[in-house]
Design a protein around this motif. Structure first.
Motif, PDB file in Angstrom:
ATOM      1  N   SER A  42      44.730  33.228  43.194  1.00  0.00           N
ATOM      2  CA  SER A  42      44.686  32.133  42.061  1.00  0.00           C
ATOM      3  C   SER A  42      44.056  30.930  43.788  1.00  0.00           C
ATOM      4  O   SER A  42      44.342  31.284  44.064  1.00  0.00           O
ATOM      5  CB  SER A  42      46.173  31.852  41.379  1.00  0.00           C
ATOM      6  N   VAL A  43      43.165  30.428  42.937  1.00  0.00           N
ATOM      7  CA  VAL A  43      43.270  28.952  44.061  1.00  0.00           C
ATOM      8  C   VAL A  43      44.405  27.884  43.708  1.00  0.00           C
ATOM      9  O   VAL A  43      44.173  27.485  44.415  1.00  0.00           O
ATOM     10  CB  VAL A  43      41.696  28.899  43.138  1.00  0.00           C
ATOM     11  N   ASP A  44      44.624  28.020  43.156  1.00  0.00           N
ATOM     12  CA  ASP A  44      46.154  26.864  42.160  1.00  0.00           C
ATOM     13  C   ASP A  44      47.001  27.629  42.216  1.00  0.00           C
ATOM     14  O   ASP A  44      47.739  26.520  42.813  1.00  0.00           O
ATOM     15  CB  ASP A  44      45.221  26.684  40.342  1.00  0.00           C
ATOM     16  N   GLU A  45      47.453  28.592  42.154  1.00  0.00           N
ATOM     17  CA  GLU A  45      48.735  29.853  41.720  1.00  0.00           C
ATOM     18  C   GLU A  45      48.052  30.439  42.956  1.00  0.00           C
ATOM     19  O   GLU A  45      48.440  31.106  42.960  1.00  0.00           O
ATOM     20  CB  GLU A  45      49.513  29.646  40.694  1.00  0.00           C
ATOM     21  N   PRO A  46      48.815  30.117  44.638  1.00  0.00           N
ATOM     22  CA  PRO A  46      48.546  31.228  45.776  1.00  0.00           C
ATOM     23  C   PRO A  46      49.137  32.311  45.386  1.00  0.00           C
ATOM     24  O   PRO A  46      49.219  33.354  45.901  1.00  0.00           O
ATOM     25  CB  PRO A  46      48.592  29.996  47.327  1.00  0.00           C
ATOM     26  N   ASN A  47      50.347  32.478  44.683  1.00  0.00           N
ATOM     27  CA  ASN A  47      51.601  33.130  44.920  1.00  0.00           C
ATOM     28  C   ASN A  47      50.225  34.167  44.063  1.00  0.00           C
ATOM     29  O   ASN A  47      51.182  35.477  43.272  1.00  0.00           O
ATOM     30  CB  ASN A  47      52.821  33.131  44.015  1.00  0.00           C
ATOM     31  N   LEU A  48      49.940  33.708  42.711  1.00  0.00           N
ATOM     32  CA  LEU A  48      49.855  34.651  41.566  1.00  0.00           C
ATOM     33  C   LEU A  48      48.229  35.572  41.905  1.00  0.00           C
ATOM     34  O   LEU A  48      46.887  35.189  42.596  1.00  0.00           O
ATOM     35  CB  LEU A  48      48.963  34.046  39.869  1.00  0.00           C
ATOM     36  N   TRP A  49      48.180  36.791  41.928  1.00  0.00           N
ATOM     37  CA  TRP A  49      46.772  37.885  42.261  1.00  0.00           C
ATOM     38  C   TRP A  49      46.382  38.729  40.918  1.00  0.00           C
ATOM     39  O   TRP A  49      47.610  39.078  39.888  1.00  0.00           O
ATOM     40  CB  TRP A  49      47.560  38.542  43.550  1.00  0.00           C
ATOM     41  N   ALA A  50      45.226  39.205  41.193  1.00  0.00           N
ATOM     42  CA  ALA A  50      44.586  40.362  40.259  1.00  0.00           C
ATOM     43  C   ALA A  50      43.738  41.108  40.396  1.00  0.00           C
ATOM     44  O   ALA A  50      43.369  41.073  41.735  1.00  0.00           O
ATOM     45  CB  ALA A  50      43.480  39.140  39.685  1.00  0.00           C
ATOM     46  N   LEU A  51      44.615  42.477  40.591  1.00  0.00           N
ATOM     47  CA  LEU A  51      43.513  43.645  40.292  1.00  0.00           C
ATOM     48  C   LEU A  51      42.588  43.399  39.076  1.00  0.00           C
ATOM     49  O   LEU A  51      42.779  43.826  38.534  1.00  0.00           O
ATOM     50  CB  LEU A  51      44.502  44.821  40.628  1.00  0.00           C
ATOM     51  N   VAL A  52      41.114  42.985  39.444  1.00  0.00           N
ATOM     52  CA  VAL A  52      40.795  43.346  38.673  1.00  0.00           C
ATOM     53  C   VAL A  52      39.345  44.481  39.144  1.00  0.00           C
ATOM     54  O   VAL A  52      38.907  44.532  39.979  1.00  0.00           O
ATOM     55  CB  VAL A  52      39.813  42.230  38.290  1.00  0.00           C
ATOM     56  N   SER A  53      39.580  45.473  37.900  1.00  0.00           N
ATOM     57  CA  SER A  53      38.265  46.321  37.831  1.00  0.00           C
ATOM     58  C   SER A  53      38.026  46.723  36.940  1.00  0.00           C
ATOM     59  O   SER A  53      37.836  46.469  34.960  1.00  0.00           O
ATOM     60  CB  SER A  53      39.393  47.203  38.336  1.00  0.00           C
ATOM     61  N   GLU A  54      36.330  47.462  37.003  1.00  0.00           N
ATOM     62  CA  GLU A  54      35.701  47.457  35.558  1.00  0.00           C
ATOM     63  C   GLU A  54      35.656  48.704  35.364  1.00  0.00           C
ATOM     64  O   GLU A  54      35.162  49.958  36.265  1.00  0.00           O
ATOM     65  CB  GLU A  54      34.385  46.801  35.480  1.00  0.00           C
ATOM     66  N   TRP A  55      35.332  49.829  34.200  1.00  0.00           N
ATOM     67  CA  TRP A  55      35.659  50.978  33.830  1.00  0.00           C
ATOM     68  C   TRP A  55      34.161  51.560  32.503  1.00  0.00           C
ATOM     69  O   TRP A  55      34.207  50.560  31.758  1.00  0.00           O
ATOM     70  CB  TRP A  55      36.102  51.702  33.040  1.00  0.00           C
ATOM     71  N   GLU A  56      34.004  52.824  32.592  1.00  0.00           N
ATOM     72  CA  GLU A  56      32.706  52.855  31.246  1.00  0.00           C
ATOM     73  C   GLU A  56      33.597  52.798  29.641  1.00  0.00           C
ATOM     74  O   GLU A  56      32.838  53.325  29.192  1.00  0.00           O
ATOM     75  CB  GLU A  56      32.425  53.659  32.072  1.00  0.00           C
ATOM     76  N   GLY A  57      34.637  53.480  29.950  1.00  0.00           N
ATOM     77  CA  GLY A  57      35.534  53.620  28.903  1.00  0.00           C
ATOM     78  C   GLY A  57      36.544  53.018  28.959  1.00  0.00           C
ATOM     79  O   GLY A  57      37.884  53.675  30.383  1.00  0.00           O
ATOM     80  N   ALA A  58      37.603  53.214  27.793  1.00  0.00           N
ATOM     81  CA  ALA A  58      38.917  53.153  28.403  1.00  0.00           C
ATOM     82  C   ALA A  58      39.805  54.654  28.484  1.00  0.00           C
ATOM     83  O   ALA A  58      41.119  53.918  29.252  1.00  0.00           O
ATOM     84  CB  ALA A  58      40.185  52.531  26.596  1.00  0.00           C
TER      85      ALA A  58
END
Length: 95
Positions: A42-58
């Motif tokens: 996060s640019v605004d809250e440096p302690n907040l991170w995200a692991l983001v991934s994209e998939w063909e389906g759930a």
């Protein structure tokens, strides 16, 4: 399908978190149905991170979580407890 797992990471643990995030993303990338992934802070809250991934389906995502369970285990205490799987409703590509 978009998967977003958020983490609250103390600054003192951020370097170790990034290293483990690389391991998790590589483990996920090795699974069927994986399209792409990123680790973001996060640019605004440096302690907040995200692991983001994209998939063909759930189904692919859920099976990949089982395969990545051991890699993800060290960071579980830092996870924000919230839903992580999102189904695409509308996509807009940039030009």
């Amino acid at each position: 399908m978009l998967a977003v797992i958020r983490y609250t990471v103390p600054e003192s643990q951020s370097q170790d978190f990034v290293k483990q995030g690389h391991v998790i993303l590589q483990t996920l990338a090795d699974q069927p149905g994986f399209l792409r992934g990123r680790l973001a802070r996060s640019v605004d809250e440096p302690n907040l991170w995200a692991l983001v991934s994209e998939w063909e389906g759930a189904g692919f995502y859920r099976r990949a979580l089982s395969a990545a369970r051991m890699a993800m285990y060290p960071l579980m205490i830092l996870m924000v407890n919230e839903p992580s799987a999102f189904e695409d409703v509308y996509l807009q590509d940039g030009e």
